[in-house]
Scaffold this active site. Structure first.
Site, PDB file in Angstrom:
ATOM      1  N   HIS A   1      15.443  74.735  39.866  1.00  9.78           N
ATOM      2  CA  HIS A   1      16.926  73.877  39.708  1.00  9.78           C
ATOM      3  C   HIS A   1      18.049  74.506  39.473  1.00  9.78           C
ATOM      4  O   HIS A   1      17.602  75.163  38.362  1.00  9.78           O
ATOM      5  CB  HIS A   1      16.409  72.661  39.125  1.00  9.78           C
ATOM      6  CG  HIS A   1      17.189  71.379  39.141  1.00  9.78           C
ATOM      7  ND1 HIS A   1      18.396  71.238  38.359  1.00  9.78           N
ATOM      8  CD2 HIS A   1      17.369  70.246  39.709  1.00  9.78           C
ATOM      9  CE1 HIS A   1      18.931  70.240  38.492  1.00  9.78           C
ATOM     10  NE2 HIS A   1      18.458  69.416  39.377  1.00  9.78           N
TER      11      HIS A   1
ATOM     12  N   ASP B   1      10.053  74.291  32.974  1.00 16.10           N
ATOM     13  CA  ASP B   1      10.774  73.102  33.418  1.00 16.10           C
ATOM     14  C   ASP B   1      10.113  72.341  33.859  1.00 16.10           C
ATOM     15  O   ASP B   1       9.429  72.579  34.866  1.00 16.10           O
ATOM     16  CB  ASP B   1      11.938  73.590  34.481  1.00 16.10           C
ATOM     17  CG  ASP B   1      12.639  72.488  34.893  1.00 16.10           C
ATOM     18  OD1 ASP B   1      12.100  71.133  34.449  1.00 16.10           O
ATOM     19  OD2 ASP B   1      13.532  72.646  35.925  1.00 16.10           O
TER      20      ASP B   1
ATOM     21  N   LYS C   1      12.283  60.414  34.901  1.00 17.24           N
ATOM     22  CA  LYS C   1      11.398  60.501  35.798  1.00 17.24           C
ATOM     23  C   LYS C   1       9.968  60.143  35.886  1.00 17.24           C
ATOM     24  O   LYS C   1       9.164  60.271  36.723  1.00 17.24           O
ATOM     25  CB  LYS C   1      11.496  62.068  36.087  1.00 17.24           C
ATOM     26  CG  LYS C   1      12.870  62.543  36.821  1.00 17.24           C
ATOM     27  CD  LYS C   1      12.746  64.166  37.070  1.00 17.24           C
ATOM     28  CE  LYS C   1      14.189  64.648  37.322  1.00 17.24           C
ATOM     29  NZ  LYS C   1      14.862  64.240  38.268  1.00 17.24           N
TER      30      LYS C   1
ATOM     31  N   GLN D   1       9.626  67.941  37.170  1.00 16.15           N
ATOM     32  CA  GLN D   1       8.964  67.186  38.235  1.00 16.15           C
ATOM     33  C   GLN D   1       7.542  66.923  37.995  1.00 16.15           C
ATOM     34  O   GLN D   1       6.925  66.417  38.746  1.00 16.15           O
ATOM     35  CB  GLN D   1       9.449  68.324  39.445  1.00 16.15           C
ATOM     36  CG  GLN D   1      10.752  68.093  39.861  1.00 16.15           C
ATOM     37  CD  GLN D   1      11.293  66.649  40.309  1.00 16.15           C
ATOM     38  OE1 GLN D   1      10.357  65.905  40.936  1.00 16.15           O
ATOM     39  NE2 GLN D   1      12.340  66.358  40.180  1.00 16.15           N
TER      40      GLN D   1
ATOM     41  N   CYS E   1      20.024  70.399  44.485  1.00 18.53           N
ATOM     42  CA  CYS E   1      20.426  71.419  43.401  1.00 18.53           C
ATOM     43  C   CYS E   1      19.486  72.623  43.209  1.00 18.53           C
ATOM     44  O   CYS E   1      19.048  72.834  42.277  1.00 18.53           O
ATOM     45  CB  CYS E   1      20.287  70.438  41.752  1.00 18.53           C
ATOM     46  SG  CYS E   1      21.446  69.107  41.785  1.00 18.53           S
TER      47      CYS E   1
END
Length: 404
Positions: free
Chosen positions: A121, A198, A224, A201, A362
């Site tokens: 991202h 990261d 999220k 997600q 993104c």
């Protein structure tokens, strides 16, 4: 087995209509919907214990502080951090990544190298580019293949004694590919590099065990995973958080201030300047409790069913291509229809009540790799159904006919 109808009843927004059609919400990769228990917890905070934390001896301040720190403890247990002070509250994944890159500005020097992946991202690309420009370090990129998987042999070849940081996402937001982060972490540590994952997600779909992974940093967002917007977590190993300088100066992050010198507070307060999103931090703990009550094994099993079903149904549409066909995937499908811009498809199916994401997500380097302007992304959660997938399929077919 999940009682899907019972679960759906927990989410008030799912009962509404959009453009006169029942809402089918398949944009969970952008943000998840919130269960009533989370909504109620936010209201309860403002109605009953609203006060600033860590600073007052009065009852409300103590109640708010206790609730905030209990939530930190919930996160610590959820991700299996060794210490609660390794859990920093942030405004989201982007905040957490920037906190780390700011700290490394005092560590990196010209000739050092930072490795990112081609699946990242923008929030895990741009801060590292800015860091390299500031320090004279060099940014290296792990390439991907046509299935959307990282080419690990190329990653191995990039590693050297110059490598100081490796950062990759746990799961690709654009393709749903689950990266082999344990392999990447172990290889990076073998050359002495720090690793940031990261996890934005990943956390809606699984419980990251940061001690087992042995990552140095793990960043994720609350919104999220059924929590409030403006909330997030940066996990950092104690040794690394002690090495990095504060990200911001202000109240709460200090031990003593004089005009001659300021000394900083101990972890985690060293990185938590100012009044935080107190309600959000507390309610993030409520969201984690809710997800654990559903059960991450149950979530994984059911979302895999949804992914397999949607993949099969979409593959039946002539002229449709799915991007990200690797073996290990989360419940995300990116696709296009030959000769039709993804934005046009997204606009038409929105009129039929179907919420999907269209564009580059993104993640422009991924789109450049496939030579496309963007994709249509359907991202599923445990409150979605196969019947909703059927509705999406019908809508996509209608859009294809209208736009061909």
């Amino acid at each position: 087995m999940l009682d899907i109808q019972k679960i759906r009843s927990d989410f008030p927004i799912l009962s509404q209509t959009v453009n006169g059609k029942p809402l089918v919400y398949f944009d969970n990769g952008a943000t998840s919907q919130k269960p009533q228990i989370v909504i109620d917890a936010e209201v309860k905070y403002y109605q009953e214990i609203n006060a600033n934390i860590h600073r007052g001896v009065h009852t409300l301040s103590q109640l708010a502080t206790d609730a905030y720190e209990i939530s930190r403890g919930k996160v610590k247990e959820h991700i299996n951090a060794k210490h609660a002070h390794e859990v920093l509250f942030t405004s989201g994944t982007t905040h957490g990544i920037n906190l780390v890159t700011n700290g490394f500005a005092s560590i990196l020097k010209p000739g050092d190298e930072v490795i990112v992946s081609s699946l990242e991202h923008h929030s895990n690309i741009v801060p590292w580019q800015m860091l390299c420009e500031k320090t004279g370090a060099t940014l290296k990129v792990i390439p991907m293949n046509e299935d959307g998987e990282l080419i690990l042999e190329e990653f191995d070849a990039l590693l050297s004694e110059k490598t100081k940081v490796v950062t990759v996402n746990h799961i690709s937001n654009a393709l749903g590919i689950i990266n082999p982060i344990k392999y990447i972490i172990d290889k990076a540590h073998a050359v002495g590099a720090a690793v940031l994952i990261d996890g934005a997600q990943a956390v809606p779909h699984l419980k990251p065990n940061v001690q087992e992974l042995d990552c140095d940093f793990y960043a994720f967002s609350g919104h999220k995973m059924c929590g409030p917007t403006g909330t997030g977590i940066l996990y950092g190993k104690e040794e690394w958080l002690n090495k990095l300088p504060p990200y911001q100066g202000g109240g709460e992050m200090i031990k003593e201030v004089t005009f001659e010198k300021t000394t900083y507070a101990d972890l985690p307060h060293k990185f938590e300047a100012g009044t935080p999103n107190i309600a959000g931090g507390i309610v993030l703990g409520t969201a984690i409790d809710y997800l654990n009550s559903v059960g991450f094994e149950n979530i994984h099993e059911y979302e895999t069913e949804l992914l397999d079903y949607a993949t099969k149904r979409l593959s039946e549409i002539e002229g449709l291509r799915i991007y990200g066909t690797g073996k290990n995937k989360a419940s995300v499908i990116s696709f296009n229809i030959d000769g039709i811009h993804p934005y046009d498809v997204g606009s038409i199916i929105d009129k039929l009540g179907i919420a999907v994401r269209t564009g580059h997500h993104c993640a422009q380097p991924i789109m450049n790799f496939f030579c496309i302007p963007g994709t249509i992304r359907a991202s599923f959660s445990f409150y979605n159904t196969k019947e909703e997938i059927d509705q999406m399929i019908d809508a996509v077919k209608k859009a294809q006919i209208m736009l061909s």
